[in-house]
Design a protein around this motif. Structure first.
Motif, PDB file in Angstrom:
ATOM      1  N   UNK A 301       0.727  11.864   1.898  1.00 51.13           N
ATOM      2  CA  UNK A 301       1.962  12.053   2.671  1.00 51.13           C
ATOM      3  C   UNK A 301       2.577  10.687   2.939  1.00 51.13           C
ATOM      4  N   UNK A 302       3.596  10.285   2.191  1.00 52.56           N
ATOM      5  CA  UNK A 302       4.096   8.906   2.304  1.00 52.56           C
ATOM      6  C   UNK A 302       4.591   8.559   3.700  1.00 52.56           C
ATOM      7  N   UNK A 303       5.123   9.535   4.423  1.00 49.77           N
ATOM      8  CA  UNK A 303       5.675   9.247   5.756  1.00 49.77           C
ATOM      9  C   UNK A 303       4.574   8.748   6.689  1.00 49.77           C
ATOM     10  N   UNK A 304       3.404   9.387   6.634  1.00 47.97           N
ATOM     11  CA  UNK A 304       2.315   9.003   7.534  1.00 47.97           C
ATOM     12  C   UNK A 304       1.390   7.958   6.903  1.00 47.97           C
ATOM     13  N   UNK A 305       1.327   7.957   5.559  1.00 46.83           N
ATOM     14  CA  UNK A 305       0.447   6.991   4.889  1.00 46.83           C
ATOM     15  C   UNK A 305       1.108   5.607   4.858  1.00 46.83           C
ATOM     16  N   UNK A 306       2.414   5.587   4.981  1.00 50.99           N
ATOM     17  CA  UNK A 306       3.132   4.304   4.933  1.00 50.99           C
ATOM     18  C   UNK A 306       3.259   3.778   3.507  1.00 50.99           C
TER      19      UNK A 306
END
Ligand SMILES: Cc1ncc(COP(=O)(O)O)c(C=O)c1O
Length: 385
Positions: A301-306
């Motif tokens: 999840x790019x939003x939370x994984x950064x």
């Protein structure tokens, strides 16, 4: 703790297997012969299938099965973009047109309602793929197939040993193809098999897998055999070697233990990663099934994984951990876009998976220390400690 590069998978080969390969080499019979026959008998027992043919790959199996279904140009085969391209290329090689439909976002398997919507008078077969080893919901697929008089070729490349509603894949339904490539749950080096309940199809495939010759090479060269043979069709060279079967015979004996060891690692990944917002973990379907886990493939999840999936893979590589990518949504490859007019946006679920999916290391000889190394590397990357 070792800091050698951790490959995302590696086969488990025991001493009996090595001894069998050595015995095969010493026997002087390396190509198709008694060990292939034994492997086919063993597969028949394991799969509870009346007919099993061993081949040099699953790709060959898909090609031969589709070819022997007797597809004509303009015929259509409904399949999924969430697969390795062998599933699609073999439809084309068999002379038909692949018609992709989207997948279920959770199981990543072909969406049943989308199959129904894609059926035309030219549809001749459905080719579902049991993604990651998670069985496709087969009952509704066979219902659709029966209603529209379609063949079903199950791509079981990921799913040797998976069960659907209490039955091992391969023991029921139309026709199944398994892969024994070294990154699969069991291996023969390269290799594959077809199982079916169709005697006529079995006869056609057994002729096609060896040049269209009406008897196999073992018969020709053994004492009981004859040097004469007839060619009744222009066939292929898709037979399995005894050298491969020597590996397969012993791999099959260990298959249940491979499945159990992988399940333990998957359980541990699930337990540890359950609270990590950086990932969406694989989801099991609601129907009864046993998964023979080929890959453990969460979504990043790019939003939370950064970071996006590819950055995550690169960072893990820096930490000496190898990851896999299964699969790039096939409709986005140049050939299928240019030939069939597919484009981004056609299959939103497959694209969402394709953009974010990653396969964490998973193999039967993977130790808890290997798994801990993987978790520690991920914690470091996501700044969790
Ligand atoms: C879904 C699927 N189908 C078919 C194949 C082809 O298998 P093989 O390499 O044995 O030809 C693969 C290979 O990984 C696969 O993942």
């Amino acid at each position: 703790m070792s800091n050698e590069f951790l490959k995302f998978c590696t086969p488990e080969i025991n001493q009996e297997t090595i001894d069998e390969v050595t015995a095969c080499i010493k026997s002087g019979w390396l190509a198709t012969g008694p060990r292939v026959k034994q492997f086919e008998e063993d597969l028949k027992k394991y799969l509870k299938a009346p007919y099993v043919l061993a081949l040099n790959s699953a790709t060959s199996g898909l090609h031969l099965a589709l070819k022997c279904f007797g597809l004509e140009p303009q015929d259509e085969v409904i399949t999924t973009p969430m697969t390795f391209v062998a599933s699609l290329n073999t439809i084309i090689h068999a002379g038909a047109r692949p018609v992709m439909v989207d997948v279920d976002l959770k199981t990543r398997n072909i969406a049943i309602d989308k199959i129904k919507a894609a059926i035309t008078p030219r549809t001749k077969a459905i080719l579902p793929v049991h993604f990651a080893g998670i069985p496709v919901d087969l009952d509704p697929i066979y219902e659709i197939a029966q209603k529209h008089n379609l063949r079903v070729l199950e791509d079981c490349a990921h799913a040797m040993g998976s069960h659907y509603k209490g039955k091992v894949l391969g023991s029921f339904g139309d026709t199944q193809v398994f892969s024994f490539h070294p990154n699969k749950v069991m291996t023969t080096g390269e290799g594959g098999s077809i199982s079916t309940r169709d005697e006529q199809l079995t006869k056609k495939i057994s002729i096609q897998r060896f040049h269209g010759i009406d008897r196999d090479s073992f018969n020709r060269f053994s004492k009981e055999g004859s040097q004469h043979y007839d060619v009744i069709q222009p066939g292929y060279k898709y037979n399995m070697m005894d050298l491969q079967a020597a590996i397969g015979i012993h791999q099959l004996q260990q298959l249940e233990s491979f499945i159990a060891k992988r399940q333990k690692l998957v359980d541990r990944y699930n337990e540890i990663l359950a609270s990590w917002p950086e990932f969406t973990l694989p989801t099991l379907p609601s129907y009864d099934c046993r998964v023979s886990w080929y890959i453990y493939a969460p979504l990043v999840n790019p939003e939370t994984a950064g970071m996006d999936r590819d950055t995550f893979i690169a960072k893990m590589k820096e930490q000496n951990i190898g990851l896999g990518y299964h699969h790039h949504a096939a409709h986005l490859y140049t050939y299928y876009k240019e030939t069939f007019g597919y484009q981004r946006g056609d299959f939103p679920n497959a694209e969402a998976i394709s953009d974010r999916v990653v396969s964490l290391p998973l193999f039967s000889t993977m130790t808890i220390a290997d798994q801990d190394r993987t978790i520690t590397a991920m914690k470091k990357i996501f700044k969790k400690e």
